[in-house]
Write an enzyme that holds these catalytic residues in place. Structure first.
Site, PDB file in Angstrom:
ATOM      1  N   GLU A 181     -29.284  91.325  36.298  1.00 13.40           N
ATOM      2  CA  GLU A 181     -30.690  91.603  35.953  1.00 13.40           C
ATOM      3  C   GLU A 181     -31.413  92.386  37.046  1.00 13.40           C
ATOM      4  O   GLU A 181     -32.474  91.980  37.525  1.00 13.40           O
ATOM      5  CB  GLU A 181     -31.402  90.287  35.624  1.00 13.40           C
ATOM      6  N   ASN A 197     -24.618  92.992  35.048  1.00 16.37           N
ATOM      7  CA  ASN A 197     -24.960  92.249  33.834  1.00 16.37           C
ATOM      8  C   ASN A 197     -26.471  92.296  33.627  1.00 16.37           C
ATOM      9  O   ASN A 197     -27.226  92.204  34.596  1.00 16.37           O
ATOM     10  CB  ASN A 197     -24.490  90.790  34.041  1.00 16.37           C
ATOM     11  N   HIS A 240     -29.203  88.405  24.300  1.00 13.32           N
ATOM     12  CA  HIS A 240     -30.069  87.320  23.833  1.00 13.32           C
ATOM     13  C   HIS A 240     -30.970  87.919  22.751  1.00 13.32           C
ATOM     14  O   HIS A 240     -32.013  88.508  23.045  1.00 13.32           O
ATOM     15  CB  HIS A 240     -30.900  86.757  24.997  1.00 13.32           C
ATOM     16  N   GLU A 253     -23.599  86.954  26.939  1.00  8.60           N
ATOM     17  CA  GLU A 253     -24.474  85.772  26.777  1.00  8.60           C
ATOM     18  C   GLU A 253     -25.093  85.735  25.383  1.00  8.60           C
ATOM     19  O   GLU A 253     -26.285  85.475  25.230  1.00  8.60           O
ATOM     20  CB  GLU A 253     -25.588  85.780  27.834  1.00  8.60           C
ATOM     21  N   ASP A 287     -26.747  84.985  22.022  1.00  4.18           N
ATOM     22  CA  ASP A 287     -27.353  83.993  21.133  1.00  4.18           C
ATOM     23  C   ASP A 287     -28.407  84.707  20.300  1.00  4.18           C
ATOM     24  O   ASP A 287     -28.839  85.815  20.628  1.00  4.18           O
ATOM     25  CB  ASP A 287     -27.909  82.748  21.849  1.00  4.18           C
TER      26      ASP A 287
HETATM   27  O1  G3I Z   1     -30.523  70.044  36.095  1.00  5.85           O
HETATM   28  C1  G3I Z   1     -31.960  69.971  36.227  1.00  5.85           C
HETATM   29  C2  G3I Z   1     -32.452  68.604  35.880  1.00  5.85           C
HETATM   30  O2  G3I Z   1     -31.941  67.677  36.807  1.00  5.85           O
HETATM   31  C3  G3I Z   1     -33.977  68.617  35.890  1.00  5.85           C
HETATM   32  O3  G3I Z   1     -34.459  67.381  35.462  1.00  5.85           O
HETATM   33  C4  G3I Z   1     -34.521  69.705  34.960  1.00  5.85           C
HETATM   34  C5  G3I Z   1     -36.039  69.815  35.054  1.00  5.85           C
HETATM   35  O4  G3I Z   1     -36.489  71.114  34.728  1.00  5.85           O
HETATM   36  O5  G3I Z   1     -33.969  70.939  35.351  1.00  5.85           O
HETATM   37  C6  G3I Z   1     -32.558  70.986  35.271  1.00  5.85           C
HETATM   38  O6  G3I Z   1     -32.131  72.249  35.669  1.00  5.85           O
HETATM   39  C7  G3I Z   1     -32.357  73.276  34.729  1.00  5.85           C
HETATM   40  C8  G3I Z   1     -31.013  73.937  34.440  1.00  5.85           C
HETATM   41  O7  G3I Z   1     -31.217  75.039  33.585  1.00  5.85           O
HETATM   42  C9  G3I Z   1     -30.029  72.995  33.765  1.00  5.85           C
HETATM   43  O8  G3I Z   1     -30.529  72.592  32.522  1.00  5.85           O
HETATM   44  C10 G3I Z   1     -33.312  74.283  35.345  1.00  5.85           C
HETATM   45  O9  G3I Z   1     -34.597  73.697  35.497  1.00  5.85           O
HETATM   46  C11 G3I Z   1     -33.427  75.490  34.435  1.00  5.85           C
HETATM   47  O10 G3I Z   1     -34.183  76.474  35.107  1.00  5.85           O
HETATM   48  C12 G3I Z   1     -32.047  76.025  34.161  1.00  5.85           C
HETATM   49  O11 G3I Z   1     -32.188  77.068  33.235  1.00  5.85           O
HETATM   50  C13 G3I Z   1     -31.114  77.981  33.169  1.00  5.85           C
HETATM   51  C14 G3I Z   1     -31.665  79.382  33.337  1.00  5.85           C
HETATM   52  O12 G3I Z   1     -30.605  80.323  33.201  1.00  5.85           O
HETATM   53  C15 G3I Z   1     -32.294  79.549  34.714  1.00  5.85           C
HETATM   54  O13 G3I Z   1     -32.852  80.781  34.861  1.00  5.85           O
HETATM   55  C16 G3I Z   1     -30.470  77.858  31.805  1.00  5.85           C
HETATM   56  O14 G3I Z   1     -29.803  76.590  31.706  1.00  5.85           O
HETATM   57  C17 G3I Z   1     -29.450  78.982  31.599  1.00  5.85           C
HETATM   58  O15 G3I Z   1     -29.016  78.980  30.262  1.00  5.85           O
HETATM   59  C18 G3I Z   1     -30.098  80.315  31.884  1.00  5.85           C
HETATM   60  O16 G3I Z   1     -29.102  81.303  31.769  1.00  5.85           O
HETATM   61  C19 G3I Z   1     -29.549  82.651  31.979  1.00  5.85           C
HETATM   62  C20 G3I Z   1     -28.412  83.400  32.635  1.00  5.85           C
HETATM   63  O17 G3I Z   1     -28.005  82.739  33.820  1.00  5.85           O
HETATM   64  C21 G3I Z   1     -28.789  84.836  32.930  1.00  5.85           C
HETATM   65  N1  G3I Z   1     -29.268  85.499  31.731  1.00  5.85           N
HETATM   66  C22 G3I Z   1     -30.310  84.808  31.005  1.00  5.85           C
HETATM   67  C23 G3I Z   1     -29.902  83.375  30.671  1.00  5.85           C
HETATM   68  C24 G3I Z   1     -30.959  82.666  29.861  1.00  5.85           C
HETATM   69  O18 G3I Z   1     -32.145  82.535  30.564  1.00  5.85           O
END
Ligand code: G3I
Length: 560
Positions: free
Chosen positions: A156, A197, A233, A262, A264
Site C-alpha cells: 500500500e 501489493n 477488496h 486479498e 473479498d
Molecule cells: O487481537 C486484538 C484483540 O486482542 C483486541 O481485543 C482487538 C481490539 O480491537 O484487536 C485485535 O486485533 C485486531 C486484529 O485485526 C485481529 O483481529 C486489530 O485491532 C485490527 O486492527 C486488525 O485488523 C486487521 C487489519 O488488516 C489491520 O489493518 C485485519 O484483521 C486484517 O484483515 C486487515 O488486513 C488488511 C491487509 O493486511 C492489507 N490489506 C487490507 C486488509 C484489510 O484491511
C-alpha cells in the site's frame, strides 16, 4: 470429460507430526484446491491464528479447500517485532506449521507497511529506521528462507491519485525505501518471489498506472521485484472492475507474476439472494480473469467464512463478503469459485517432473548445510522442490520447499550426520521420484575457522547533546560466500570510552579497552550478503573517536 485425479495427498511430517492421508472425494464435488491444482493455480485463504487454535471446523475447511495460505496478521511487523530487537514468532510459526502439515504454499504478508507497524519504528530517525528495517527484514525473511514462496515486501505505498503515499517511510527515507526493501528481502531469501501489493488497483486507474510505472522502472534499474499483488477488496455497490483481466495482463507483460492477494466482495447488510448472486458473479469474474492469464499464479481470498472478516469492523453496516456464511455453509460465491476452477475442460497435467539429480552438500557450518542438485525438467514447468531430511536412521521429514535447486538447512546440531533427498513438484502438484539420498555432516563443535576479510562493519556513533552519553550502531555484513556462524566481534576504544551494558541484539562485554560482541540465538549465523544490526549505549569524556578496526573471529573486517 476431465479425467478424475487419482491423487492421494500425503500430508504432514512423517515421524514428526504424524501422517495424515486424505483421500480425494468424487471429482465434481472435489475441494477448490483439487481443481485449482489441475489448472496450475493457487487458491488461497488468509488465516487467523486464534481461529486456527480454537476451531476445528475453521482448521478443517482451511486445510481441505485451499492450497495456499497467508497469515492475516501474524507476520506483520507489530506481531513479529513488537519491541526493537525482540522478535516474537509464535503466530507466524503456527501458520507455517499449519501450511506444512497441509501441503500449502505460504504467501508472506507483509514487511514494509504504514499500518500495523509499531510506534517505536515510526519514531526512529532516518539512520535508525534504515538499520531497523534491515534487521527486521533479515530476521523475518531469513527465518523462513526457502519455506515462503512469496513476500509482500512493500504494501500500500500509493495514494489514490497515484503519488507515493505520504507515510512515515516516505517522509523519513524518501522514495528509495521501496527499492531498498526489495534488495534486503532478496538478500535474506534469494528463493522467495518478491511482491508489491496494493488495493484499488484491480482496474486501470491513476493508482494502478502509477504501480505499473514504478514496477517497470524499478525492474529496469535491476531492483528485484518479481510480482504484483492486486488485493481486490471489492464491493457490489461499486461495480466490478471490468478491465481486471487486461490489467493483470499488462503487469504480466512486464515480466512479473501477478496474484489476487486479498479477495473479498462486501455488500450492504442484510444480504439477500439477489446480492449474493451478484457477489457470486464478482468471485467468478475474478477467478476467470486470473485463469485467463498464464502469469496470474492464483487467487487468495481474505478469509473464507463470514464468521470472521475484517469488513464489518471497518465498514459498519457492510459484510457477508466471503464464500462461506457464518455457519460454514457454502454460499453462491463458493459455487462460483468452484465452477470457475472446474469447468475449464483444459488438459489435466498428470506428468510429474523428472527425478532431480543427486544433491551435493557444501558450506557445512556448525549448524547448517547447503544443498545443490541438478534440476528436474517438466512438460509444463517445475514449480519447486521438497527437501527431505532424516537424522541418523530416523524417518524423513520435509524441511524446505525452495522454488529453485538450492537450499540451506539451518538450526542443525554440530558434528552430526544428516541424510537428505529431494523431490521436484509441478504446479499441478505432480511429484517426481526421489533423488538419491546423500549424507552430510555439520562441522564438529568448537570455534569455526576464521574468515579473514569476509566482513564489513559500518560503525555509526551518535553523541547525545549536552551529556557524555552516546549510542553506537554497528551494521555487520558478511561479504564472503560462506555463512559466518558463532561470531565474535571485537574492536578497541582509544579514548577511554565505556560501554553501558546490556546493549542490544548481541551480548556485549568490555575488558579494558577491548569491546566484544557475541551473538544471540537469532543472529548466530550471518549468511553471505546478509547484514545484522547491533549496538549499545556508552559514555565518553572529551573526544569520542569511532573505532577504525573491527575483527570477526580473528579476521579483520572492512570498516566504514
Ligand atoms: O487481537 C486484538 C484483540 O486482542 C483486541 O481485543 C482487538 C481490539 O480491537 O484487536 C485485535 O486485533 C485486531 C486484529 O485485526 C485481529 O483481529 C486489530 O485491532 C485490527 O486492527 C486488525 O485488523 C486487521 C487489519 O488488516 C489491520 O489493518 C485485519 O484483521 C486484517 O484483515 C486487515 O488486513 C488488511 C491487509 O493486511 C492489507 N490489506 C487490507 C486488509 C484489510 O484491511
Amino acid at each position: 470429460m476431465r479425467r478424475k485425479a487419482l491423487a492421494v495427498v500425503i500430508c504432514g511430517l512423517l515421524g514428526v507430526l504424524g501422517t495424515a492421508v486424505v483421500a480425494e472425494p468424487a471429482h465434481a464435488s472435489a475441494p477448490l484446491r483439487t481443481h485449482a491444482a489441475e489448472r496450475g493455480k493457487l487458491i488461497g485463504t488468509a488465516v487467523a491464528t486464534s481461529q486456527l487454535s480454537n476451531e476445528a471446523q475453521y482448521r478443517d475447511t482451511a486445510a481441505r479447500e485451499f492450497n495456499a495460505v497467508t497469515a492475516e496478521n501474524a507476520m506483520k511487523w507489530d506481531a513479529t517485532e513488537p519491541s526493537r530487537g525482540q522478535f516474537s514468532f509464535g503466530g507466524a510459526d503456527q501458520v507455517m506449521a499449519f501450511a506444512q502439515a497441509n501441503n500449502q504454499v505460504v504467501h508472506g504478508h507483509t514487511l514494509v507497511w504504514h499500518s500495523q507497524t509499531p510506534g517505536w519504528v515510526q519514531s526512529l530517525d532516518a539512520t535508525q529506521l534504515r538499520a531497523a528495517t534491515q534487521t527486521h527484514i533479515n530476521t523475518v525473511v531469513g527465518r523462513y528462507a526457502g519455506r515462503i514462496a512469496a513476500w509482500d515486501v512493500v504494501n500500500e505505498v500509493f495514494e489514490e491519485n497515484g503519488t507515493l503515499r505520504n507515510s512515515f517511510w516516505l517522509q523519513r527515507l524518501g522514495s528509495g525505501y521501496i527499492a531498498e526493501a526489495f534488495r534486503l528481502a532478496r538478500a535474506a531469501d534469494p528463493t522467495a518471489k518478491l511482491y508489491i501489493n496494493d488495493y484499488n488497483v484491480e482496474g486501470q486507474n491513476a493508482k494502478s498506472n502509477a504501480m505499473y510505472t514504478l514496477v517497470r522502472d524499478l525492474r529496469a534499474q535491476g531492483v528485484p521485484i518479481d510480482g504484483v499483488g492486486l488485493q481486490s477488496h471489492l464491493a457490489i455497490q461499486f461495480g466490478f472492475p471490468s478491465d481486471l483481466q487486461q490489467n493483470i495482463q499488462r503487469f504480466a507483460n512486464l515480466g512479473v507474476d501477478v496474484k489476487i492477494t486479498e479477495l473479498d466482495v462486501r455488500m450492504q447488510l442484510p444480504s439477500d439472494a439477489t446480492k449474493l448472486a451478484t457477489q457470486a458473479t464478482y468471485y467468478r469474474n475474478v477467478v476467470d480473469a486470473c485463469l485467463a492469464v498464464a502469469r496470474c499464479v492464483g487467487v487468495t481470498i481474505w478469509g473464507f467464512t463470514d464468521r470472521y472478516s475484517w469488513v464489518p469492523d471497518t465498514f459498519p453496516g457492510q459484510g457477508a463478503a466471503l464464500p462461506y456464511n457464518e455457519n460454514y455453509n457454502q454460499k453462491p460465491a463458493y459455487t462460483a469459485v468452484h465452477d470457475a476452477l472446474d469447468d475449464g475442460g483444459g488438459p489435466v497435467d498428470t506428468t510429474p517432473p523428472s527425478t532431480p539429480g543427486t544433491p551435493v552438500a557444501s558450506n557445512a557450518t556448525l549448524s547448517s548445510i547447503t544443498l545443490n542438485w541438478p534440476p528436474s525438467t517438466d512438460n509444463v514447468g517445475v514449480a519447486g522442490y521438497d527437501v527431505h531430511r532424516a537424522l541418523g536412521s530416523g524417518a524423513f521429514a520435509v524441511v524446505g520447499t525452495p522454488a529453485s535447486n538450492t537450499f540451506t538447512d539451518t538450526g542443525l546440531a554440530a558434528g552430526t550426520i544428516y541424510r537428505y533427498f529431494v523431490r521436484a513438484r509441478d504446479a499441478a502438484l505432480n511429484r517426481s521420484a526421489d533423488s538419491a539420498t546423500i549424507t552430510a555432516t555439520t562441522q564438529p563443535g568448537g570455534p569455526p575457522p576464521p574468515p579473514p576479510g569476509n566482513c564489513r562493519v559500518v560503525h555509526t556513533v551518535s553523541n547525545w547533546g549536552g551529556s557524555n552519553g552516546f549510542t553506537a550502531s554497528l551494521a555487520v555484513t558478511n561479504t564472503g560466500t560462506a555463512p559466518i556462524t558463532n561470531w565474535t566481534l571485537a574492536f578497541a576504544y582509544t579514548a577511554g570510552q565505556r560501554l553501558t551494558p546490556p546493549g542490544w541484539s548481541a551480548t556485549w562485554t568490555q575488558n579494558g579497552s577491548i569491546v566484544i560482541a557475541t551473538p544471540l540465538d537469532w543472529n548466530r549465523t550471518i549468511n553471505p550478503g546478509a547484514t545484522i544490526n547491533i549496538g549499545f549505549n556508552g559514555t565518553h569524556t572529551g573526544a569520542n573517536p569511532t573505532p577504525t578496526t573491527h575483527s570477526i573471529n580473528g579476521g579483520n573486517c572492512t570498516t566504514m
